[in-house]
Design an enzyme around this catalytic site. Structure first.
Site, PDB file in Angstrom:
ATOM      1  N   ARG A 275       1.656  13.951  13.466  1.00 50.87           N
ATOM      2  CA  ARG A 275       1.920  13.830  12.019  1.00 50.87           C
ATOM      3  C   ARG A 275       2.357  15.178  11.413  1.00 50.87           C
ATOM      4  NH1 ARG A 275      -0.572   8.990  10.416  1.00 50.87           N
ATOM      5  NH2 ARG A 275       1.275   8.710   9.116  1.00 50.87           N
TER       6      ARG A 275
ATOM      7  N   LYS B  60       0.848  -1.201   0.000  1.00 47.86           N
ATOM      8  CA  LYS B  60       0.000   0.000   0.000  1.00 47.86           C
ATOM      9  C   LYS B  60       0.884   1.252   0.000  1.00 47.86           C
ATOM     10  CE  LYS B  60      -1.556   1.616   4.100  1.00 47.86           C
ATOM     11  NZ  LYS B  60      -1.356   3.048   4.429  1.00 47.86           N
ATOM     12  N   ASN B  61       1.827   1.322   0.929  1.00 49.05           N
ATOM     13  CA  ASN B  61       2.582   2.574   1.098  1.00 49.05           C
ATOM     14  C   ASN B  61       3.532   2.865  -0.062  1.00 49.05           C
ATOM     15  OD1 ASN B  61       1.193   3.028   3.421  1.00 49.05           O
ATOM     16  ND2 ASN B  61       2.827   2.373   4.790  1.00 49.05           N
TER      17      ASN B  61
ATOM     18  N   ARG C 213      -8.520  -0.192   4.659  1.00 43.55           N
ATOM     19  CA  ARG C 213      -7.587   0.836   4.153  1.00 43.55           C
ATOM     20  C   ARG C 213      -6.296   0.195   3.672  1.00 43.55           C
ATOM     21  NH1 ARG C 213      -6.741   6.082   7.763  1.00 43.55           N
ATOM     22  NH2 ARG C 213      -5.270   6.340   6.042  1.00 43.55           N
TER      23      ARG C 213
ATOM     24  N   CYS D  59      -3.892   8.127   9.964  1.00 47.59           N
ATOM     25  CA  CYS D  59      -4.219   7.502  11.254  1.00 47.59           C
ATOM     26  C   CYS D  59      -3.897   8.463  12.404  1.00 47.59           C
ATOM     27  CB  CYS D  59      -3.408   6.224  11.432  1.00 47.59           C
ATOM     28  SG  CYS D  59      -3.907   4.919  10.292  1.00 47.59           S
TER      29      CYS D  59
END
Ligand code: EPZ
Length: 428
Positions: free
Chosen positions: A122, A23-24, A398, A117
């Site tokens: 962040r 995914k990342n 997700r 998340c």
């Protein structure tokens, strides 16, 4: 009304699990298409909701995207907007990865602050500082980021924090700058290596992949579109390796580039799991008497923070006291609430969780609050005796493709229910 995953736990898992694409890394590779003019093909990227939301970001900008036979075809010939609004950018942290490519290619970008998340603040100052050093003028308000640049120029950057998406953003921006850029204290995650390998296929000149000192030779012009297959998802792989150490008898995880799992495999062996590596497949067998061990998360090649919640499940069943130090994020122990509901004995003081192992967990009605915390509750429910309801299935969707089928194939009694009244706890 929400959905939930229902698991009848307490049984061993056995058989084969094949890991999906990352995914990342996939999110970064999708953003990289903005650096090129034309039709790129990204193979193996999983159809999870973060990927779908990144596609919506790109489509809003004017890219045309089709998913055919498991491949994403992304045409960025005609981008018509350079602004990603909150309703799109706010859905995922990786929206920030559009900032560097847009400024580098078009000289302008406006991006509502990214989502992601709720595991910490962040911050994004590494992204902002790096783009300014490359020659962009960046305006940061409480709601959005706006960046202008006539032409980015090579420079020497020194990251204070080895931010993963920060490193990705600056590599991509530097590819279209005029001149050479050095990035010192760059993050070294394998996802970044995958992005660099793809950018080189697009015509970029980059040295130092996998190290903390990257050199990007920018030529001031767009790159070429790519055909590229994304790497396997190392966090999905790690999640299943930990499941194998808890309930495996025996579980083989395929698509596991073991050179990326040194820190995890070392810890699983320290707990007593039996691990056999054969190429890109790893077979894990649980031990009947797991030993306690201490974990400290950190930037790659340290222990991955994205596997910390799952590791907490294993240590909840160890014969003794373990300590987890979460050194990357400020608020990444939310899974402890659900694990305690299953009987785990976990004390938290700031960034340190002290886990006193117990013989077994018991099924419960629990809720996930972010992607990896919810994954850890699924792993715990498989180990727990009895039935568990895990709410927050949208978090799983997700970042884990086809999780129920993969787990059913190794013997897990798992189904998905819809329309659960989120106000009512289910007595197990
Ligand atoms: C990436 O997030 C991943 N997400 C995260 O995975 C992962 O946990 C993280 O890297 C660390 O490995 C994506 O790739 C989409 P960071 P990112 O910027 O880039 C501090 C998952 O579960 N920091 O490296 O946002 C920050 O506070 C997700 O798949 C600054 O101080 O992570 C944090 O402590 C969750 N200043 C640390 O760095 C900055 O400007 C890691 O953040 C940026 C970050």
């Amino acid at each position: 009304m929400t959905g939930a995953i229902v698991i009848q736990g307490g049984y061993d898992v056995a058989g084969d699990i094949h890991v999906s694409g990352s995914k990342n890394a996939g999110l970064a590779l999708m953003a990289a298409t903005v650096l090129a003019c034309g039709n790129s093909t990204l193979q193996g990227v999983p159809p999870v909701s973060d990927i779908h939301n990144m596609a919506r970001n790109l489509q809003y900008l004017g890219a045309s995207i089709k998913r055919l036979d498991g491949n994403l075809h992304i045409d960025t010939t005609r981008l018509i907007s350079l602004h990603v609004p909150d309703r799109l950018a706010g859905r995922l942290r990786a929206s920030i990865l559009l900032l560097g490519p847009l400024v580098a290619r078009y000289g302008y970008a406006k991006l509502s602050l990214p989502g992601g998340c709720t595991i910490g603040d962040r911050p994004i100052e590494e992204h902002v500082r790096g783009l300014e050093a490359l020659g962009a003028r960046v305006k940061l308000t409480n709601d959005y980021l706006e960046a202008h640049a006539t032409q980015l120029h090579g420079t020497s950057l020194h990251l204070q924090t080895p931010s993963v998406t920060g490193t990705m953003n600056l590599i991509m921006a530097a590819c279209l700058a005029h001149g050479t850029t050095h990035i010192h204290n760059a993050a070294r995650e394998p996802d970044i290596v995958d992005l660099i390998l793809c950018l080189i296929k697009m015509g970029a000149q980059i040295q130092g992949a996998g190290s903390d000192h990257l050199i990007i030779f920018g030529h001031g012009r767009p790159l070429s579109p790519y055909q590229y297959k994304v790497m396997e998802d190392r966090i999905e792989a790690g999640t299943f390796l930990i499941l194998g150490a808890i309930s495996g008898n025996s579980l083989t995880v395929h698509g596991c580039q073991t050179e990326y799992h040194t820190a995890l495999i070392t810890k699983l062996r320290a707990v007593g799991a039996i691990i056999d590596v054969s190429g890109n497949s790893v077979t894990v067998c649980k031990t009947k008497k797991p030993s306690p061990t201490d974990i400290q998360t950190g930037p790659y090649p340290g222990f991955p923070t994205d596997l910390q919640p799952q590791m907490m499940v294993l240590l909840s069943l160890a014969q003794g006291i373990s300590e987890i130090t979460e050194a990357v994020y400020e608020n990444r122990f939310s899974q402890a609430v659900g694990l305690r509901a299953m009987g785990a004995n976990i004390e938290i003081c700031g960034q340190i969780a002290t886990i006193s192992g117990i013989p077994s967990l018991s099924g419960a009605d629990v809720s996930g609050s972010d992607l990896r915390a919810t994954a850890s509750l699924v792993v715990a429910a498989i180990a727990a005796r009895g039935t568990s309801f895990i709410r927050g299935v949208e978090y799983i969707d997700r970042g884990y493709h086809d999780m129920e089928r993969k787990l059913q194939n190794v013997g897990v009694k798992i189904t998905r229910v819809h329309g659960l009244d989120s106000t009512k706890k289910i007595e197990i």
